[in-house]
Design a protein around this motif. Structure first.
Motif, short mmCIF file in Angstrom:
data_model
loop_
_atom_site.label_atom_id
_atom_site.label_comp_id
_atom_site.label_asym_id
_atom_site.label_seq_id
_atom_site.Cartn_x
_atom_site.Cartn_y
_atom_site.Cartn_z
N PRO A 1 -18.47 3.76 5.32
CA PRO A 1 -17.95 4.45 4.13
C PRO A 1 -16.54 3.98 3.78
O PRO A 1 -15.85 3.38 4.62
N PRO A 2 -16.09 4.24 2.56
CA PRO A 2 -14.74 3.81 2.15
C PRO A 2 -13.67 4.37 3.08
O PRO A 2 -13.81 5.46 3.64
N ALA A 3 -12.60 3.62 3.21
CA ALA A 3 -11.50 4.01 4.09
C ALA A 3 -10.82 5.27 3.58
O ALA A 3 -10.78 5.54 2.38
N ARG A 4 -10.28 6.04 4.52
CA ARG A 4 -9.53 7.26 4.18
C ARG A 4 -8.11 7.14 4.72
O ARG A 4 -7.86 6.47 5.72
N ASN A 5 -7.20 7.80 4.04
CA ASN A 5 -5.82 7.90 4.51
C ASN A 5 -5.17 6.54 4.73
O ASN A 5 -4.28 6.40 5.57
N GLY A 6 -5.64 5.54 4.00
CA GLY A 6 -5.02 4.24 4.09
C GLY A 6 -5.35 3.44 5.34
O GLY A 6 -4.83 2.35 5.52
N ASP A 7 -6.19 3.97 6.21
CA ASP A 7 -6.56 3.26 7.43
C ASP A 7 -7.94 2.64 7.24
O ASP A 7 -8.95 3.34 7.24
N PRO A 8 -8.03 1.33 7.07
CA PRO A 8 -9.32 0.71 6.79
C PRO A 8 -10.33 0.81 7.93
O PRO A 8 -11.53 0.63 7.72
N LEU A 9 -9.85 1.12 9.14
CA LEU A 9 -10.74 1.21 10.30
C LEU A 9 -11.14 2.64 10.63
O LEU A 9 -11.91 2.86 11.56
N ALA A 10 -10.66 3.61 9.84
CA ALA A 10 -10.89 5.02 10.16
C ALA A 10 -12.36 5.40 10.10
O ALA A 10 -12.79 6.33 10.79
N ALA A 11 -13.15 4.70 9.28
CA ALA A 11 -14.56 5.07 9.13
C ALA A 11 -15.44 4.57 10.27
O ALA A 11 -16.60 4.98 10.38
#
Length: 235
Positions: free
Chosen positions: A99-109
């Motif tokens: 899914p699209p990244a959250r909170n500016g962290d591209p690896l958060a998903a």
């Protein structure tokens, strides 16, 4: 009980599932996956889900080696400079499967389950007759003394026989013709699944080969010259 080696998957979940159906993986099979599960291909998330499920259902029956792309992804989580290197080496395809990244962290998903599994991968495996690595070996050194750079990054270019006398089974060096390289003392089963080639499963004890591609096509046969009159057949 069989030992089966699988080459570089690179997010090719369609080929992986087709291969599993063709081979008919059994509960007591030992699968040795040779690394590079992530990057370049269309469904890294699906590949990691499949591998995590297999590891959880059959403890000890999935021996997952680490590839250079897996190492780059792990490094990218810890180091912004390493993230840039990973991004240029196929990282966008990996993140596109989540899914699209959250909170500016591209690896958060990327879920913890996937990070934990990638972090648990090992650098090599050895059994009675074979040495399994992602890249290549220094022929004079035992497995425990091999440089990590050699195991992850070295290409399959005229490898010499290992001092142990065992056969090396490796991936990493994609064979653009889709054919397994068999030198007798060393075998390369990266047959370019993420390109126009095949994902290969190899049974070292018998020389049997099974292959599937991203269109779901399959074929099978044996390594030559062990059985030169039995070519890989299209199904």
């Amino acid at each position: 009980m069989r030992t089966l080696a699988i080459g570089d998957i690179h997010g090719c979940s369609t080929a992986l599932r087709a291969l599993a159906a063709l081979v008919g993986f059994r509960d007591n099979d030992t699968l040795v996956t040779l690394g590079d599960y992530v990057d370049k291909g269309p469904d890294v998330r699906g590949v990691l889900d499949w591998l995590c499920d297999r590891a959880e259902r059959f403890p000890g029956r999935l021996i997952a080696l680490r590839g250079n792309h897996d190492q780059m992804m792990l490094d990218a989580r810890r180091d912004p400079a390493a993230f840039s290197d990973w991004w240029l080496s196929g990282g966008p395809a990996t993140l596109d499967s989540y899914p699209p990244a959250r909170n500016g962290d591209p690896l958060a998903a990327v879920p913890d389950r996937h990070w934990d599994w990638l972090g648990s991968t090992r650098l090599y495996h050895e059994d009675a007759g074979h040495l399994y690595v992602h890249g290549n070996l220094d022929p004079a050194l035992p497995l425990a003394r091999q440089p990590v750079e050699q195991l992850l990054w070295a290409k399959f270019v005229d490898p010499r026989p290992h001092a142990s006398g065992k056969v090396m089974v490796a991936g990493h060096t994609s064979q653009k013709d889709g054919e397994v390289v068999d030198l007798g003392h060393a075998v390369c089963i990266d047959t370019w699944a993420v390109g126009q080639g095949w994902l290969t499963c190899y049974e070292p004890a018998t020389g049997r080969l099974w292959q599937a591609d991203q269109a779901g096509r399959t074929r099978q046969g044996r390594l030559r010259p062990r059985d030169a009159d039995l070519p890989i057949r299209q199904r």
